[in-house]
Design a protein around this motif. Structure first.
Motif, PDB file in Angstrom:
ATOM      1  N   VAL A  40       0.855  -1.187   0.000  1.00 38.22           N
ATOM      2  CA  VAL A  40       0.000   0.000   0.000  1.00 38.22           C
ATOM      3  C   VAL A  40       0.894   1.241   0.000  1.00 38.22           C
ATOM      4  O   VAL A  40       1.822   1.361   0.799  1.00 38.22           O
ATOM      5  CB  VAL A  40      -0.933  -0.007   1.235  1.00 38.22           C
ATOM      6  N   LEU A  51      -7.230   1.950   0.574  1.00 42.22           N
ATOM      7  CA  LEU A  51      -6.772   1.470  -0.726  1.00 42.22           C
ATOM      8  C   LEU A  51      -7.931   1.578  -1.717  1.00 42.22           C
ATOM      9  O   LEU A  51      -9.062   1.187  -1.414  1.00 42.22           O
ATOM     10  CB  LEU A  51      -6.302   0.016  -0.592  1.00 42.22           C
ATOM     11  N   ALA A  89     -10.067  -1.134   2.978  1.00 44.97           N
ATOM     12  CA  ALA A  89      -8.732  -1.711   3.100  1.00 44.97           C
ATOM     13  C   ALA A  89      -7.746  -0.638   3.531  1.00 44.97           C
ATOM     14  O   ALA A  89      -7.420   0.264   2.766  1.00 44.97           O
ATOM     15  CB  ALA A  89      -8.309  -2.329   1.763  1.00 44.97           C
ATOM     16  N   LEU A  94      -1.674  -5.501   0.497  1.00 49.18           N
ATOM     17  CA  LEU A  94      -2.853  -6.208   0.008  1.00 49.18           C
ATOM     18  C   LEU A  94      -2.405  -7.579  -0.475  1.00 49.18           C
ATOM     19  O   LEU A  94      -1.439  -7.690  -1.237  1.00 49.18           O
ATOM     20  CB  LEU A  94      -3.502  -5.448  -1.154  1.00 49.18           C
ATOM     21  N   ILE A 116      -6.193  -7.413   3.713  1.00 46.40           N
ATOM     22  CA  ILE A 116      -5.269  -6.332   3.989  1.00 46.40           C
ATOM     23  C   ILE A 116      -4.460  -6.768   5.205  1.00 46.40           C
ATOM     24  O   ILE A 116      -5.013  -7.313   6.163  1.00 46.40           O
ATOM     25  CB  ILE A 116      -5.993  -4.976   4.206  1.00 46.40           C
ATOM     26  N   GLU A 123      -4.073 -10.317   9.244  1.00 46.95           N
ATOM     27  CA  GLU A 123      -4.832 -10.211   8.004  1.00 46.95           C
ATOM     28  C   GLU A 123      -6.302  -9.965   8.297  1.00 46.95           C
ATOM     29  O   GLU A 123      -6.871 -10.590   9.193  1.00 46.95           O
ATOM     30  CB  GLU A 123      -4.713 -11.501   7.192  1.00 46.95           C
ATOM     31  N   CYS A 126     -11.064  -8.153   3.217  1.00 44.56           N
ATOM     32  CA  CYS A 126     -11.681  -6.884   2.809  1.00 44.56           C
ATOM     33  C   CYS A 126     -12.531  -7.027   1.557  1.00 44.56           C
ATOM     34  O   CYS A 126     -13.367  -6.165   1.289  1.00 44.56           O
ATOM     35  CB  CYS A 126     -10.636  -5.792   2.655  1.00 44.56           C
TER      36      CYS A 126
END
Length: 139
Positions: A40, A51, A89, A94, A116, A123, A126
């Protein structure tokens, strides 16, 4: 052998100029599955700092197609896919994990879970996607 497959998959990804813009990389590839990761960065976010949905969609599209390529062969094209965004996110990386759920002679159906990853490595799901990938081999 898996390392050779992964290297070849990364070469295919690197040959797509758009992939370079987002900084995508293949971290797993083979046996009906593929994992694509994107770090990201601010230029990949939308106005609220999450995101951008287009980045998630891109990751799902490529992960689905790479996974299907492990069962259909390297000449494949996305036939279509749908994505459902579950939560915004926001994090460090990602991760798009795709796996083939069915392969026929000329097409495969695959699903993809998009996570994400935060700074601690946790984790969070998303988005989820499912798609059809077509063989581009001449008939």
């Amino acid at each position: 052998m898996t390392g050779l497959l992964l290297g070849a998959a990364q070469q295919v990804l690197d040959s797509q100029p758009f992939c370079g813009l987002v900084g995508a990389r293949i971290t797993e590839f083979g046996d009906g599955a593929a994992v694509l990761e994107i770090d990201v960065r601010e230029e990949l976010t939308q106005q609220n700092g999450f995101l951008h949905g287009g980045v998630l969609s891109y990751a799902a599209d490529n992960a689905l197609t790479f996974a299907a390529g492990t069962t259909l062969g390297p000449a494949v094209l996305t036939g279509g896919f749908s994505i459902q965004y579950i939560r915004p996110a926001a994090g460090r990386t990602l991760t798009a994990r795709a796996e083939v759920v069915h392969t026929g002679r000329r097409q495969a159906v695959a699903r993809c879970d998009l996570y994400i990853v935060d700074d601690e490595g946790a984790e969070t799901l998303c988005a989820v996607a499912q798609g059809t990938v077509l063989s581009a081999r001449p008939t």
